[in-house]
Design a protein around this motif. Sequence first.
Motif, PDB file in Angstrom:
ATOM      1  N   LYS A 158      -8.412  -4.110  12.507  1.00  0.00           N
ATOM      2  CA  LYS A 158      -8.464  -5.535  11.637  1.00  0.00           C
ATOM      3  C   LYS A 158     -10.029  -5.718  11.142  1.00  0.00           C
ATOM      4  N   GLY A 159     -11.111  -5.397  11.978  1.00  0.00           N
ATOM      5  CA  GLY A 159     -12.233  -5.439  11.637  1.00  0.00           C
ATOM      6  C   GLY A 159     -12.631  -4.490  10.291  1.00  0.00           C
ATOM      7  N   LEU A 160     -12.094  -3.445  10.066  1.00  0.00           N
ATOM      8  CA  LEU A 160     -12.132  -2.747   9.072  1.00  0.00           C
ATOM      9  C   LEU A 160     -11.283  -3.092   7.968  1.00  0.00           C
ATOM     10  N   LYS A 161     -10.477  -3.871   8.153  1.00  0.00           N
ATOM     11  CA  LYS A 161      -9.460  -4.344   7.007  1.00  0.00           C
ATOM     12  C   LYS A 161      -8.483  -3.057   6.654  1.00  0.00           C
ATOM     13  N   LYS A 162      -8.264  -2.489   7.644  1.00  0.00           N
ATOM     14  CA  LYS A 162      -7.269  -1.196   7.302  1.00  0.00           C
ATOM     15  C   LYS A 162      -5.823  -1.674   7.419  1.00  0.00           C
TER      16      LYS A 162
ATOM     17  N   LEU B 296       0.844  -1.023   0.007  1.00  0.00           N
ATOM     18  CA  LEU B 296       0.030  -0.157   0.013  1.00  0.00           C
ATOM     19  C   LEU B 296       0.901   1.373  -0.206  1.00  0.00           C
ATOM     20  N   LEU B 297       1.842   1.126   0.756  1.00  0.00           N
ATOM     21  CA  LEU B 297       2.789   2.385   1.030  1.00  0.00           C
ATOM     22  C   LEU B 297       4.359   1.744   0.924  1.00  0.00           C
ATOM     23  N   VAL B 298       4.985   2.386  -0.124  1.00  0.00           N
ATOM     24  CA  VAL B 298       6.535   1.789  -0.312  1.00  0.00           C
ATOM     25  C   VAL B 298       7.313   3.102   0.002  1.00  0.00           C
ATOM     26  N   VAL B 299       8.110   3.366   0.942  1.00  0.00           N
ATOM     27  CA  VAL B 299       9.122   4.427   1.073  1.00  0.00           C
ATOM     28  C   VAL B 299      10.539   3.947   0.765  1.00  0.00           C
ATOM     29  N   LYS B 300      11.036   4.726  -0.204  1.00  0.00           N
ATOM     30  CA  LYS B 300      12.438   4.522  -0.564  1.00  0.00           C
ATOM     31  C   LYS B 300      13.219   5.444  -0.444  1.00  0.00           C
ATOM     32  N   ASN B 301      14.679   5.091   0.090  1.00  0.00           N
ATOM     33  CA  ASN B 301      15.612   5.967   0.512  1.00  0.00           C
ATOM     34  C   ASN B 301      15.404   7.355   1.009  1.00  0.00           C
ATOM     35  N   LEU B 302      14.274   7.414   1.898  1.00  0.00           N
ATOM     36  CA  LEU B 302      13.985   8.845   2.246  1.00  0.00           C
ATOM     37  C   LEU B 302      14.795   9.643   3.059  1.00  0.00           C
ATOM     38  N   ARG B 303      15.063  10.780   2.900  1.00  0.00           N
ATOM     39  CA  ARG B 303      15.979  11.737   3.562  1.00  0.00           C
ATOM     40  C   ARG B 303      15.220  12.931   3.998  1.00  0.00           C
ATOM     41  N   THR B 304      15.160  13.094   5.263  1.00  0.00           N
ATOM     42  CA  THR B 304      14.717  14.618   5.837  1.00  0.00           C
ATOM     43  C   THR B 304      15.889  15.114   6.750  1.00  0.00           C
TER      44      THR B 304
ATOM     45  N   GLU C 222      -1.270  -3.921   2.133  1.00  0.00           N
ATOM     46  CA  GLU C 222      -2.758  -3.751   2.596  1.00  0.00           C
ATOM     47  C   GLU C 222      -2.931  -4.662   3.735  1.00  0.00           C
ATOM     48  N   GLU C 223      -3.892  -4.014   4.842  1.00  0.00           N
ATOM     49  CA  GLU C 223      -4.242  -4.637   5.812  1.00  0.00           C
ATOM     50  C   GLU C 223      -3.345  -5.177   7.004  1.00  0.00           C
ATOM     51  N   GLU C 224      -1.867  -4.624   6.758  1.00  0.00           N
ATOM     52  CA  GLU C 224      -0.914  -5.135   7.484  1.00  0.00           C
ATOM     53  C   GLU C 224      -0.934  -4.106   8.983  1.00  0.00           C
ATOM     54  N   VAL C 225      -0.115  -4.606   9.749  1.00  0.00           N
ATOM     55  CA  VAL C 225       0.060  -3.574  10.913  1.00  0.00           C
ATOM     56  C   VAL C 225       1.761  -3.735  11.247  1.00  0.00           C
ATOM     57  N   VAL C 226       2.079  -2.581  10.906  1.00  0.00           N
ATOM     58  CA  VAL C 226       3.841  -2.287  10.932  1.00  0.00           C
ATOM     59  C   VAL C 226       4.072  -1.653  12.139  1.00  0.00           C
TER      60      VAL C 226
ATOM     61  N   ALA D 218     -13.509   7.758  10.698  1.00  0.00           N
ATOM     62  CA  ALA D 218     -14.818   8.284   9.900  1.00  0.00           C
ATOM     63  C   ALA D 218     -14.457   8.718   8.579  1.00  0.00           C
ATOM     64  N   CYS D 219     -13.249   8.872   8.415  1.00  0.00           N
ATOM     65  CA  CYS D 219     -12.770   9.220   6.516  1.00  0.00           C
ATOM     66  C   CYS D 219     -12.785   8.124   5.949  1.00  0.00           C
ATOM     67  N   ASN D 220     -12.809   6.872   6.630  1.00  0.00           N
ATOM     68  CA  ASN D 220     -12.469   5.622   5.812  1.00  0.00           C
ATOM     69  C   ASN D 220     -11.100   5.570   5.135  1.00  0.00           C
ATOM     70  N   SER D 221     -10.016   6.252   5.882  1.00  0.00           N
ATOM     71  CA  SER D 221      -8.850   5.834   5.120  1.00  0.00           C
ATOM     72  C   SER D 221      -8.313   4.386   5.228  1.00  0.00           C
ATOM     73  N   SER D 222      -7.401   4.513   3.893  1.00  0.00           N
ATOM     74  CA  SER D 222      -7.059   3.067   3.848  1.00  0.00           C
ATOM     75  C   SER D 222      -5.762   2.714   4.931  1.00  0.00           C
ATOM     76  N   LEU D 223      -5.129   3.791   5.346  1.00  0.00           N
ATOM     77  CA  LEU D 223      -3.865   3.409   6.413  1.00  0.00           C
ATOM     78  C   LEU D 223      -3.814   4.432   7.399  1.00  0.00           C
TER      79      LEU D 223
END
Length: 334
Positions: free
Chosen positions: A208-212, A7-15, A36-40, A176-181
């Motif tokens: 888990k219930g809403l499969k986020k 769902l989200l891929v972060v590559k070589n991020l520098r801040t 998707e549906e993973e808890v990290v 409430a906004c039904n966001s995926s992540l």
Amino acid sequence: MQDKTPLLVVKNLRTSFFTSAGEVKAVNDVSYHVDEEEVVAIVGESGCGKSVTQMSVLQLVQTPPGKILGGEVFYKGKDLLKYGQKSKEIRAIRGAEISMIFQEPMTSLNPVFTIGQQLSQVIRVHKHVSRKEAWAEGVEALRKVGIPEPEARMKNYPFEMSGGMRQRVMIAIAIACNSSLIIADEPTTALDVTTQAQVMELLMSIVKGLKKAMIVVTHNLGLVTRYADRIYVMYAGKIIESGTTEEIMKHPMHPYTIGLLKSVPNLSDEKGKALVPIEGAPPIVINLPDRCAFCPRCPYATEDCMNASMPGLRPVDVGQKHLVACHLDMRGSR
Ligand code: SF4
């Protein structure tokens, strides 16, 4: 078994933050992904860069003094860093697609508006529904997070609620906004221990219930072991170990991860076993020498560690899913 879709891929991020003392490399070449549906879980002490990493994903880093210097952040295949910090594209992602729950809800909730006003405002902005519909959805969201008498609670101001209740409101806003992540940044740190467990259980049952999918940012490795599918451990702006929760718990390979595990209680530990804190403090990430940043605190550091350059992440298992950045092989050291 087929791999899950990232769902989200972060590559070589520098801040970095540019201060009078020099460049603070808060996020230094960080890569990770969330399916998707993973808890990290992203775990590390204060100042290790874990929160700045998440703020960078949503371009919420204050510029100046902060600046995203490079990398890519793919969300559902689109590189979010291509959008301007105030662009309509990134504003459409924040809240509606990716929502954040912060550590102290008092800093996120506006003290002069009621819970209902704030909740329905967020729903209206992201869902384009009428005032009445947004209010009804707000009541429903409060009900889902277990707030009793939600209709009456909508009329409360944040100061009229306990810390645990306010954090439930933040969870209600996030769902409430039904966001995926959902990115939960130290979601329970400001709460007492009993409420911490309740809020964490609630958050996990909703996710888990809403499969986020969810990223939990925390300094408490003990807290996430029950909930996260995978763990990334951060130190001095870098990921220094990553793997499945089971693998990291059973076979931690980085001395810092081993130290974190020894410093939190574990149900499988023998009765009376003492907790061992990690000596010293994390470094300030300005002008660090090119070597392992954990060297000054590492009980296993050798002369070679002092002289060699910074170790990169390398796989330590057959499936190449458990990665560690350490020159030594720490197998069985826990
Ligand atoms: Fe410790 Fe050396 Fe590994 Fe760094 S590279 S964590 S100093 S053993």
